[in-house]
Design an enzyme around this catalytic site. Structure first.
Site, PDB file in Angstrom:
ATOM      1  N   HIS A 180     -19.501  10.094  -2.765  1.00 44.09           N
ATOM      2  CA  HIS A 180     -19.854   8.911  -2.340  1.00 44.09           C
ATOM      3  C   HIS A 180     -21.225   8.770  -2.439  1.00 44.09           C
ATOM      4  O   HIS A 180     -22.134   9.833  -2.374  1.00 44.09           O
ATOM      5  CB  HIS A 180     -19.685   8.727  -0.863  1.00 44.09           C
ATOM      6  CG  HIS A 180     -19.920   7.694  -0.119  1.00 44.09           C
ATOM      7  ND1 HIS A 180     -19.193   6.157  -0.544  1.00 44.09           N
ATOM      8  CD2 HIS A 180     -21.022   6.833   0.325  1.00 44.09           C
ATOM      9  CE1 HIS A 180     -19.819   5.466   0.074  1.00 44.09           C
ATOM     10  NE2 HIS A 180     -20.989   5.660   0.328  1.00 44.09           N
ATOM     11  N   LEU A 203      -6.909   5.063   0.968  1.00 52.57           N
ATOM     12  CA  LEU A 203      -5.887   5.777   1.235  1.00 52.57           C
ATOM     13  C   LEU A 203      -5.378   5.600   2.591  1.00 52.57           C
ATOM     14  O   LEU A 203      -6.434   5.934   3.526  1.00 52.57           O
ATOM     15  CB  LEU A 203      -5.774   7.065   0.723  1.00 52.57           C
ATOM     16  CG  LEU A 203      -6.138   7.025  -0.890  1.00 52.57           C
ATOM     17  CD1 LEU A 203      -6.474   8.618  -1.325  1.00 52.57           C
ATOM     18  CD2 LEU A 203      -4.687   6.785  -1.609  1.00 52.57           C
ATOM     19  N   ARG A 246      -9.425   2.594  -4.409  1.00 55.41           N
ATOM     20  CA  ARG A 246      -8.578   2.039  -3.523  1.00 55.41           C
ATOM     21  C   ARG A 246      -8.712   2.948  -2.073  1.00 55.41           C
ATOM     22  O   ARG A 246      -8.765   4.330  -2.154  1.00 55.41           O
ATOM     23  CB  ARG A 246      -7.013   2.525  -3.829  1.00 55.41           C
ATOM     24  CG  ARG A 246      -6.725   1.529  -5.290  1.00 55.41           C
ATOM     25  CD  ARG A 246      -6.912   0.202  -5.245  1.00 55.41           C
ATOM     26  NE  ARG A 246      -5.876  -0.602  -4.324  1.00 55.41           N
ATOM     27  CZ  ARG A 246      -5.676  -1.496  -3.911  1.00 55.41           C
ATOM     28  NH1 ARG A 246      -6.716  -2.616  -4.578  1.00 55.41           N
ATOM     29  NH2 ARG A 246      -4.866  -2.249  -3.166  1.00 55.41           N
ATOM     30  N   ARG A 268       0.866  -1.028  -0.237  1.00 54.20           N
ATOM     31  CA  ARG A 268      -0.041   0.179  -0.021  1.00 54.20           C
ATOM     32  C   ARG A 268       0.739   1.293   0.175  1.00 54.20           C
ATOM     33  O   ARG A 268       0.666   2.427  -0.690  1.00 54.20           O
ATOM     34  CB  ARG A 268      -1.123   0.077   1.197  1.00 54.20           C
ATOM     35  CG  ARG A 268      -2.322  -0.068   0.769  1.00 54.20           C
ATOM     36  CD  ARG A 268      -3.479  -0.100   1.964  1.00 54.20           C
ATOM     37  NE  ARG A 268      -4.313  -1.318   1.725  1.00 54.20           N
ATOM     38  CZ  ARG A 268      -5.036  -1.147   0.908  1.00 54.20           C
ATOM     39  NH1 ARG A 268      -5.352   0.058   0.039  1.00 54.20           N
ATOM     40  NH2 ARG A 268      -5.989  -2.339   0.528  1.00 54.20           N
TER      41      ARG A 268
HETATM   42  C1  GRF Z   1     -19.526   7.251  -8.321  1.00 54.55           C
HETATM   43  O1  GRF Z   1     -20.699   6.971  -8.223  1.00 54.55           O
HETATM   44  C2  GRF Z   1     -18.978   7.853  -6.920  1.00 54.55           C
HETATM   45  O2  GRF Z   1     -19.904   8.274  -6.154  1.00 54.55           O
HETATM   46  C3  GRF Z   1     -18.438   6.460  -6.501  1.00 54.55           C
HETATM   47  O3  GRF Z   1     -17.876   5.833  -7.535  1.00 54.55           O
HETATM   48  C4  GRF Z   1     -18.786   6.246  -8.651  1.00 54.55           C
HETATM   49  C5  GRF Z   1     -17.745   6.586  -9.853  1.00 54.55           C
HETATM   50  O4  GRF Z   1     -18.289   6.620 -11.151  1.00 54.55           O
HETATM   51  N1  GRF Z   1     -17.357   6.672  -5.555  1.00 54.55           N
HETATM   52  P1  GRF Z   1     -17.564   7.380 -12.210  1.00 54.55           P
HETATM   53  O5  GRF Z   1     -16.055   6.624 -12.461  1.00 54.55           O
HETATM   54  O6  GRF Z   1     -17.332   8.837 -11.902  1.00 54.55           O
HETATM   55  O7  GRF Z   1     -18.619   7.132 -13.435  1.00 54.55           O
END
Ligand code: GRF
Length: 202
Positions: A108, A92, A90, A64
């Site tokens: 998220h 961090l 990943r 890591r």
């Molecule tokens: C998004 O929905 C984000 O919330 C999550 O992963 C997804 C990535 O989608 N962390 P993209 O690669 O931006 O289309």
């Protein structure tokens, strides 16, 4: 503020940032580089099409911290002073996170602290919630637990599957993430403990 965007896949959130930059809506933030931990993902093509440097730092076969050292070196080479995680899959460690205090942002697909982790959409559907959404937050060493910057609620409709819910959630995150990056670059966000001041709720 020079932003390094870390990605792992499709890159629709990256595209939202690139589009905002093309419209002049991201300044004073500039996307300095896009780095993927996976080769040949669509996000890399999106960066290249926008004329933004795109690179791969493959995590496979690396411990890591060794992986994080490579990321840090590439971010330094691009003189990035902030980092956006846009679908970066990943975790961090403090080794990385402590180098950018209140300068790493993640999006998220849930209303945190509900449904952290990699299966937020599926977990929300399985739980039967009627509202879920998007959280853009600062990244610390916890899993999806850093100070919340902005949230938007998204309804769960009867009969939704993960794809339908994802599409509705992504419309919101594509709107929210560029706004947060612009505000951060403009010095409009301040953090008092867990409380982030400077962005209006929607
Ligand atoms: C998004 O929905 C984000 O919330 C999550 O992963 C997804 C990535 O989608 N962390 P993209 O690669 O931006 O289309």
């Amino acid at each position: 503020m020079r932003v390094g965007v870390l990605v792992s896949g499709t890159g629709t959130n990256l595209q939202a940032l690139l589009d905002a930059q093309a419209r002049g809506e991201l300044a004073p933030a500039t996307i300095a580089a896009v780095i993927s931990n996976r080769p040949e993902v669509p996000a890399l093509g999106r960066a290249a099409a926008a004329g933004v440097p795109a690179e791969v730092v493959d995590h496979r076969g690396l411990a890591r911290e060794a992986f994080e050292d490579r990321l840090l070196a590439r971010l330094a080479a691009h003189r990035a002073d902030a980092v956006v995680l846009a679908g970066f899959m990943r975790v961090l460690t403090p080794h990385f996170v402590d180098r950018f205090p209140l300068r790493i942002v993640n999006t998220h697909p849930s209303l945190l602290p509900a449904f952290p982790g990699a299966h937020a959409l599926e977990d929300a559907l399985a739980h039967g919630v009627k509202l879920t959404g998007v959280t853009v937050h600062f990244v610390d060493a916890s899993l999806d637990g850093g100070p919340i910057i902005a949230q938007a609620a998204v309804p769960v409709e009867d009969g939704d599957d993960a794809a339908a819910l994802r599409a509705r959630i992504q419309r919101e995150e594509h709107r929210l993430l560029p706004r947060v990056v612009q505000r951060l670059a403009a010095g409009r966000l301040s953090c008092q403990g867990r409380h982030v001041i400077g962005i209006r709720a929607e």
